[in-house]
Design a protein around this motif. Structure first.
Motif, PDB file in Angstrom:
ATOM      1  N   ASP A   1      -5.798  11.062   1.952  1.00  0.00           N
ATOM      2  CA  ASP A   1      -4.102  11.267   1.630  1.00  0.00           C
ATOM      3  C   ASP A   1      -3.212  10.271   2.198  1.00  0.00           C
ATOM      4  O   ASP A   1      -2.248  10.948   2.868  1.00  0.00           O
ATOM      5  N   ARG A   2      -3.748   9.179   2.797  1.00  0.00           N
ATOM      6  CA  ARG A   2      -2.992   8.086   3.490  1.00  0.00           C
ATOM      7  C   ARG A   2      -2.677   7.130   2.441  1.00  0.00           C
ATOM      8  O   ARG A   2      -3.333   6.819   1.574  1.00  0.00           O
ATOM      9  N   MET A   3      -1.195   6.585   2.511  1.00  0.00           N
ATOM     10  CA  MET A   3      -1.055   5.296   1.880  1.00  0.00           C
ATOM     11  C   MET A   3      -1.832   4.129   2.369  1.00  0.00           C
ATOM     12  O   MET A   3      -1.063   3.488   3.065  1.00  0.00           O
ATOM     13  N   ASN A   4      -2.793   4.154   1.595  1.00  0.00           N
ATOM     14  CA  ASN A   4      -3.630   2.821   1.893  1.00  0.00           C
ATOM     15  C   ASN A   4      -4.143   1.965   0.774  1.00  0.00           C
ATOM     16  O   ASN A   4      -4.811   0.982   1.091  1.00  0.00           O
ATOM     17  N   LEU A   5      -3.756   2.336  -0.297  1.00  0.00           N
ATOM     18  CA  LEU A   5      -4.042   1.727  -1.621  1.00  0.00           C
ATOM     19  C   LEU A   5      -2.952   1.075  -2.183  1.00  0.00           C
ATOM     20  O   LEU A   5      -1.960   1.590  -2.294  1.00  0.00           O
TER      21      LEU A   5
ATOM     22  N   ARG B   1       0.944  -1.059  -0.016  1.00  0.00           N
ATOM     23  CA  ARG B   1       0.043  -0.029  -0.176  1.00  0.00           C
ATOM     24  C   ARG B   1       0.873   1.305   0.114  1.00  0.00           C
ATOM     25  O   ARG B   1       1.520   1.684   0.990  1.00  0.00           O
ATOM     26  N   LEU B   2       0.834   1.916  -1.189  1.00  0.00           N
ATOM     27  CA  LEU B   2       1.627   3.120  -1.276  1.00  0.00           C
ATOM     28  C   LEU B   2       1.096   4.345  -2.131  1.00  0.00           C
ATOM     29  O   LEU B   2       1.825   5.088  -2.549  1.00  0.00           O
ATOM     30  N   PHE B   3      -0.106   3.850  -2.537  1.00  0.00           N
ATOM     31  CA  PHE B   3      -0.926   5.025  -3.110  1.00  0.00           C
ATOM     32  C   PHE B   3      -1.984   5.561  -2.180  1.00  0.00           C
ATOM     33  O   PHE B   3      -2.456   5.145  -0.987  1.00  0.00           O
ATOM     34  N   SER B   4      -2.211   6.849  -2.370  1.00  0.00           N
ATOM     35  CA  SER B   4      -2.868   7.883  -1.534  1.00  0.00           C
ATOM     36  C   SER B   4      -4.440   7.430  -1.510  1.00  0.00           C
ATOM     37  O   SER B   4      -5.004   7.226  -2.783  1.00  0.00           O
ATOM     38  N   ASP B   5      -5.250   7.191  -0.425  1.00  0.00           N
ATOM     39  CA  ASP B   5      -6.647   7.163  -0.467  1.00  0.00           C
ATOM     40  C   ASP B   5      -7.234   8.560  -0.322  1.00  0.00           C
ATOM     41  O   ASP B   5      -6.508   9.499  -0.489  1.00  0.00           O
TER      42      ASP B   5
END
Length: 146
Positions: free
Chosen positions: A60-64, A53-57
């Motif tokens: 704006d948190r790295m959850n995707l 998980r290093l894409f923003s939800d």
């Protein structure tokens, strides 16, 4: 096995001036294969890369992960990642898998990746590649797996 993963807005690989692999938003992944690595190691690493998980939800948190954002996956073999660098001023490539074995394992990894994820591109094993990217963040992680 080591994988240097970079979240990118776009990336491409050229050989002799020709684009051979290109993605838009996604992950550029440099893969280093060690002497003891197997297809099982490679499959386990790929599973981790696809789920990391290093894409923003929306918050704006790295959850995707790359799958959740329908991103591209650009896999590039890079034996230099396996270099031993703790001593001296010259890299020791002793830990790297021999080229013929690495070519076969990388090919199996790419085939497996294309089987489980639809948006996979690659470099050319052993070629003099020119890699261009726009790192998003920048966000870069080193993943290790035995």
């Amino acid at each position: 096995m080591r994988a240097l993963i970079q979240r990118v807005k776009h990336a491409k690989v050229e050989v002799d001036g020709n684009v051979i692999g290109q993605i838009e938003q996604g992950l550029l992944v440099f893969i280093g294969l060690g002497k003891t690595n197997t297809l099982q190691t490679a499959e386990k690493m790929l599973k981790k890369i696809l789920a990391y998980r290093l894409f923003s939800d929306d918050g704006d948190r790295m959850n995707l992960n790359v799958q959740q954002v329908n991103g591209g996956l650009l896999l590039v073999s890079q034996f230099t990642l396996m270099a031993e660098t703790r001593k001296g001023l010259r890299p020791d490539f002793g830990p790297a898998m021999p080229p013929d074995e690495a070519r076969e394992l990388f090919s199996q990894l790419v085939a497996h990746a294309k089987n489980v994820y639809p948006n996979v591109q690659t470099g050319s094993f052993g070629a003099d590649m020119q890699v261009s990217l726009q790192n998003d963040g920048p966000v870069t992680f080193m993943l290790d797996m035995d």
